[in-house]
Each structure stands twice: as structure tokens, then as C-alpha cells.
Design a protein around this motif. Structure first.
Motif, PDB file in Angstrom:
ATOM      1  N   UNK A 197     -42.025 -10.376 -26.842  1.00  0.00           N
ATOM      2  CA  UNK A 197     -42.388  -9.369 -27.841  1.00  0.00           C
ATOM      3  C   UNK A 197     -42.264  -9.936 -29.256  1.00  0.00           C
ATOM      4  N   UNK A 198     -41.243 -10.741 -29.461  1.00  0.00           N
ATOM      5  CA  UNK A 198     -41.024 -11.349 -30.779  1.00  0.00           C
ATOM      6  C   UNK A 198     -42.186 -12.251 -31.169  1.00  0.00           C
ATOM      7  N   UNK A 199     -42.615 -13.114 -30.254  1.00  0.00           N
ATOM      8  CA  UNK A 199     -43.699 -14.050 -30.565  1.00  0.00           C
ATOM      9  C   UNK A 199     -45.032 -13.319 -30.723  1.00  0.00           C
ATOM     10  N   UNK A 200     -45.247 -12.288 -29.912  1.00  0.00           N
ATOM     11  CA  UNK A 200     -46.479 -11.518 -30.056  1.00  0.00           C
ATOM     12  C   UNK A 200     -46.521 -10.823 -31.412  1.00  0.00           C
ATOM     13  N   UNK A 201     -45.377 -10.278 -31.860  1.00  0.00           N
ATOM     14  CA  UNK A 201     -45.313  -9.650 -33.188  1.00  0.00           C
ATOM     15  C   UNK A 201     -45.706 -10.642 -34.282  1.00  0.00           C
ATOM     16  N   UNK A 202     -45.176 -11.873 -34.191  1.00  0.00           N
ATOM     17  CA  UNK A 202     -45.475 -12.889 -35.203  1.00  0.00           C
ATOM     18  C   UNK A 202     -46.955 -13.241 -35.199  1.00  0.00           C
ATOM     19  N   UNK A 203     -47.540 -13.353 -33.995  1.00  0.00           N
ATOM     20  CA  UNK A 203     -48.963 -13.693 -33.897  1.00  0.00           C
ATOM     21  C   UNK A 203     -49.841 -12.570 -34.438  1.00  0.00           C
ATOM     22  N   UNK A 204     -49.494 -11.334 -34.102  1.00  0.00           N
ATOM     23  CA  UNK A 204     -50.260 -10.185 -34.593  1.00  0.00           C
ATOM     24  C   UNK A 204     -50.174 -10.106 -36.118  1.00  0.00           C
ATOM     25  N   UNK A 205     -48.990 -10.328 -36.667  1.00  0.00           N
ATOM     26  CA  UNK A 205     -48.830 -10.308 -38.127  1.00  0.00           C
ATOM     27  C   UNK A 205     -49.709 -11.368 -38.787  1.00  0.00           C
TER      28      UNK A 205
END
Length: 530
Positions: A241-249
Motif C-alpha cells: 500500500x505504501x509503494x502504491x501510494x507513492x506511485x499514485x502521487x
């Protein structure tokens, strides 16, 4: 001076002609000397998604009826899937280190740098890849950065920490190699609740309990404005979830940028500890999980990696119950990661850049998960040396499968060619661009090589695999057409003597060509060349 101005005032056509010529000359100069500044807007974007420890059949689209991967399946329908993608092996017990070093340098297994600071303490790793400086090797993201791309990293890097600044213009939540389970303060391997399970004294551990840490409390770093990674800090969030958040941002912010982007999104999932939210674990009741066709309670002999960390995750011998539990938690973790990948792909669609973006999904290697009595990736069987590989984007045929054998690390030169960039001379892996676009019907590797420390060597064709164990001076030969699970060893079968002889020669040639330093000390070298 006054006379010249007067002449221009009375000669507008001459002035326009002069200005036009000057403009053309300036444009030509900029095109030749500043291509990154003027030409990058028309170049395609790249989103590279890398999982960790994902077996070649661990996707619904690849025929696994037990697992749910709706977003990866959609990605496969949008593009081309390579069914026979391989990692070349490892000089480290942590196979992912060698795999990722080959990936970012483009160099083959015996030439890829071995002195990555991963082998040192995480907190004190400094300095770039030493071999990078000595041999003028350009890192994969560095090629794109130098061409004017925004280059972004999130997730597991598992290479030199300093090399992050060499290749990326920005990096958020750069993770460690893996996150072990522990209670309270960190404990040593094999003493924590994530190992030797399921067992009666290990029933307190559950995949969804954050108090056991692991994926639930990762320590990560961010790239600072000075081009160096900052200090590690803990986050109370699952790695996927953390890495997906960074990619989406990043995708949200990139809408305002004029230059193209190159994204390197590397999940720690589904590497153990196999943790994910309870709702995902409950989708996979262990009693409903199929055993692999090549399931064994124990491997028939010591392949040189029986006591390694990966093999300590489940008790010996491997019971059917233990394998089902591990596979159910493994599938749950992949389905959870799939949901997060779906969020990234949705953000890409909403950015308006999807039509001009190549998306590549693959993994660093596979995993045994009970096959051949093994749990890890430190073995020469297809379940551990192969991985999924899907590519989609402009000019890539949809819903297509390619059975040619390729190396995962071929993604480096392939993306360079898709971007119209020169492939550095130091890159040893071959591009599969024309194979991916359908311009050529064949172009994969005629033979695949594999290695693991001093214990294992292999060559694989489309029809057969020869495995050699140097420490044991022992061979295995498999007919992959009739025995894809590599169950029946034919090395002593007289009817396969000619195949054995031919592959022994090819093994020796591959070891010679790639620079295997162990070749001269192998007991069967003379026999292989006969």
C-alpha cells in the motif's frame, strides 16, 4: 549603424528570410546538441512494475485457477505475455540481489557487480557501485534520466543506496531487501514467529497482525535534494500500500510536467513474511488450495541450499498441510498486491498518459512453495528460475503470448529501443523489442543458462534441461515437453545419452562464454567437452 537600420526598415522580406534561416539553424543546433531539452515530449513513458519472488504460474491469466489477479490479468489482455522468462542465477544466497544488479547494469551474472552495499550494513552503506565507476557501466534508469526523463523510484531497490541518486531524479519510500517478522525488538533469524510454521508452537502468528511487524512496519528512505538518500524512518503501513501510494502521487504530480517519465515501482510482495490484510487471507482457505504436481515432502538430495533461510520457513519434511498454508498466504499476498497495482494503473489512466506509456510487469525470479520439497528460489527448477513477464503499450499486440525464451534483464535494452535511445555498449542482454512488437516471429534466447553459487549450473533449451551440481559431480536431465514439472531424471537413461552429451558440451560453452570462474575446477569439465 543608422544606415543598416534604415535598410532593414525598407526590406521586410529580406529581414524575414534572414530570421527564418537563423531560426532553422538554431533548431538544427538544438536537435543535434540538446535532444533531451527539445525532443523528449514526444517520447513514450515507462512504468516498470517488479514483484519479488513471484512464481511463473502465480497469475490467473497464466492458468492458475487458485489465484485471483484481476488487474494483472487485464494487463495481460492489453498486451503481450512472455511465458518463458528467466533469471540467469546468482552469486549470492539472496538471489534477488544478483537479479536486480543484472537488471540495472545490463551485465550478465558473472560480470555484474558483486560489491553492492546491500552486503554491508544498511545504515552505513555509502559510495556508488565500484565496478560502475571502473567499467563505465550506465545504470538503466540513468540512461533515461540523461535523456531528459523524470525518473522515479519507489519500493525495493536492493542495490547500492548511492546508486539511487545516480539513476533517479526522485525517489519516495525506498525499501529494504525484506522485512522480517519479530515481536518487540528485532530478533535473529529462525528465532522469530515467521519461521518453521505451521507448527504447534507457532500458532500465535497471523498474517494480518501488525504487531509482528514485517511488511506492516517497513523502514524506508527518501531521495533528498542533494541526490542522496536520507535516513531510514519507520512507517505504519503495509509495504504494498505504501509503494502504491507513492506511485499514485507521482502520476498525479506528473500531469504538470512536460517531460516524459520512467517509473520503477518495486514491491516487496510476495516475498516472505507472507502478510496481508485478513480479508485477503480469508479468500484462500488452505484446504481449498491445490498442491503442486511436483510436490515432495523433501528434496531427494542436498542441492547446496537446503539449510538456507528460505528453506527454514516451513518444517521438514514438508507436509501437505504446511504447503497449503504457505501457498494460501502467498496467493493472498499476491492478490493484495494486485489490488494496489490496480490503483496505480487507474492513476495512469486518469493522468491521460496511458496511451503513450509502456507498462512492464515482471518479477526478479520465481519460488518453489512446496515443489520438489523446496520452499525457496535457490534451486535450478523452472518454478524458481522463471517469472511472469507482461508488456503493453504503443505498438504492442494485445492478448498475445510469446513462448520464446528470454531473460528478464532484457527489459533494459528493450525499453531503450522503444524510447529511441541508444543501448549502452556495456549492456550484455539482448533486446526483445521486435519480438514484443510482433515485428519478428522469433528472436528469443536459443539456450538459457543458470547458476547458483558453487552448487548449481544449468542449460535449458525449449525441450530439455541439464542441471549439474559441481560439488556433487551429479547431473539431472529432464524432458520438458513430456515432463514440464521436472519429475523424472533421465541422466542415466541410455535412450537420452545423445541429448546428455550434447547438453554437456553446451553447458561447458556457456560457462566459458559467460566467464564462470569455477569452470576449471569442476570435476566433469573434461567429460563435458567430449
Amino acid at each position: 549603424m543608422m544606415r543598416n537600420i534604415t535598410q532593414l526598415e525598407h526590406a521586410p522580406m529580406k529581414m524575414m528570410t534572414s530570421l527564418t534561416i537563423a531560426t532553422l539553424l538554431l533548431a538544427t543546433f538544438l536537435a543535434q546538441h540538446c535532444p533531451a531539452a527539445e525532443q523528449t515530449q514526444d517520447r513514450p513513458n515507462f512504468l516498470f512494475i517488479l514483484s519479488d519472488d513471484q512464481a511463473p504460474d502465480a497469475m490467473g491469466a497464466l492458468g492458475n485457477e487458485d489465484i485471483k489477479t484481476p488487474h494483472l490479468d487485464t494487463l495481460a489482455r492489453r498486451g503481450t505475455t512472455f511465458t518463458h522468462c528467466f533469471n540467469q542465477g546468482s552469486w549470492s544466497g539472496a538471489v534477488c540481489v544478483a537479479s536486480r544488479t543484472m537488471l540495472i547494469t545490463g551485465q550478465t551474472v558473472y560480470r555484474a557487480p558483486r560489491n553492492t552495499p546491500y552486503l554491508d550494513d544498511w545504515a552505513h552503506a555509502k559510495g556508488p557501485l565500484a565496478v560502475h565507476q571502473e567499467t563505465a557501466v550506465k545504470l538503466w534508469p540513468e540512461v533515461f534520466r540523461d535523456a531528459g526523463y523524470q525518473t522515479f523510484l519507489t519500493g525495493k531497490w536492493h542495490n547500492s543506496l548511492a546508486s539511487v541518486g545516480q539513476g533517479f531524479t526522485s525517489a519516495k519510500s525506498v525499501g529494504e531487501g525484506f522485512y522480517d517478522t519479530h515481536e518487540g525488538s528485532r530478533v535473529k533469524y529462525f528465532d522469530n514467529p515467521g519461521y518453521q510454521r505451521p507448527a504447534a508452537d507457532r500458532d500465535r502468528w497471523t498474517p494480518w497482525d501488525p504487531s509482528f511487524h514485517g511488511h506492516w512496519t517497513p523502514a524506508v528512505r527518501d531521495l533528498q535534494s542533494n541526490g542522496e538518500l536520507g535516513d531510514a524512518y519507520d512507517v505504519q503501513q503495509h509495504t504494498s500500500e505504501l509503494y502504491a501510494d507513492a506511485a499514485v502521487d507521482f502520476l498525479t504530480q506528473s500531469k504538470r510536467q512536460a517531460s516524459p517519465f520512467f517509473m520503477f515501482v518495486a514491491f516487496n510482495a510476495p516475498h516472505d513474511p507472507r502478510q496481508s490484510p485478513r480479508s485477503f487471507v480469508e479468500q484462500y482457505p488452505p484446504e481449498q488450495i491445490s498442491l503442486p504436481a511436483n510436490y515432495l515432502p523433501e528434496h531427494p538430495f542436498n542441492n547446496g541450499a537446503i539449510t538456507i533461510r528460505d528453506e527454514q520457513l516451513a518444517p521438514f519434511p514438508r507436509t501437505e498441510e504446511a504447503v497449503r498454508v504457505h501457498r494460501s498466504e502467498y496467493y493472498a499476498m499476491i492478490t493484495h498486491m494486485d489490488r494496489e497495482i490496480g490503483r496505480i494503473l487507474k492513476a495512469l489512466d486518469e493522468s491521460g498518459e496511458a496511451g503513450n506509456t509502456y507498462v512492464v510487469f515482471t518479477s526478479d525470479h520465481g519460488l518453489a512453495m512446496g515443489s520438489h520439497g523446496l520452499m525457496g528460489k535457490q534451486n535450478p527448477y523452472d518454478h524458481s528460475i522463471r517469472m511472469p513477464f507482461v508488456i503493453c503499450g504503443p505498438g504492442i499486440p494485445k492478448n498475445r503470448r510469446v513462448n520464446d525464451m528470454i531473460y528478464m534483464q532484457s527489459v533494459y535494452p528493450t525499453t531503450c529501443e522503444l524510447a529511441g535511445l541508444s543501448v549502452p555498449e556495456s549492456v550484455e542482454f539482448s533486446s526483445v523489442k521486435t519480438l514484443a512488437t510482433g515485428e519478428s516471429k522469433s528472436g528469443g534466447e536459443p539456450i538459457i543458462y543458470g547458476t547458483y553459487l558453487a552448487f548449481q549450473r544449468l542449460v535449458r533449451t525449449q525441450t530439455h534441461k541439464l542441471i549439474y551440481y559441481p560439488k556433487l559431480d551429479r547431473y539431472q536431465l529432464f524432458d520438458l515437453v513430456n515432463d514440464p514439472g521436472e519429475i523424472t531424471d533421465l541422466s542415466a537413461d541410455p535412450s537420452h545419452a545423445s541429448v546428455l552429451k550434447r547438453l554437456k558440451k553446451r553447458l561447458t560453452q556457456q560457462r566459458t562464454d559467460l566467464g564462470d570462474g569455477m569452470l576449471k575446477s569442476s570435476p566433469s569439465t573434461a567429460q563435458e567437452s567430449r
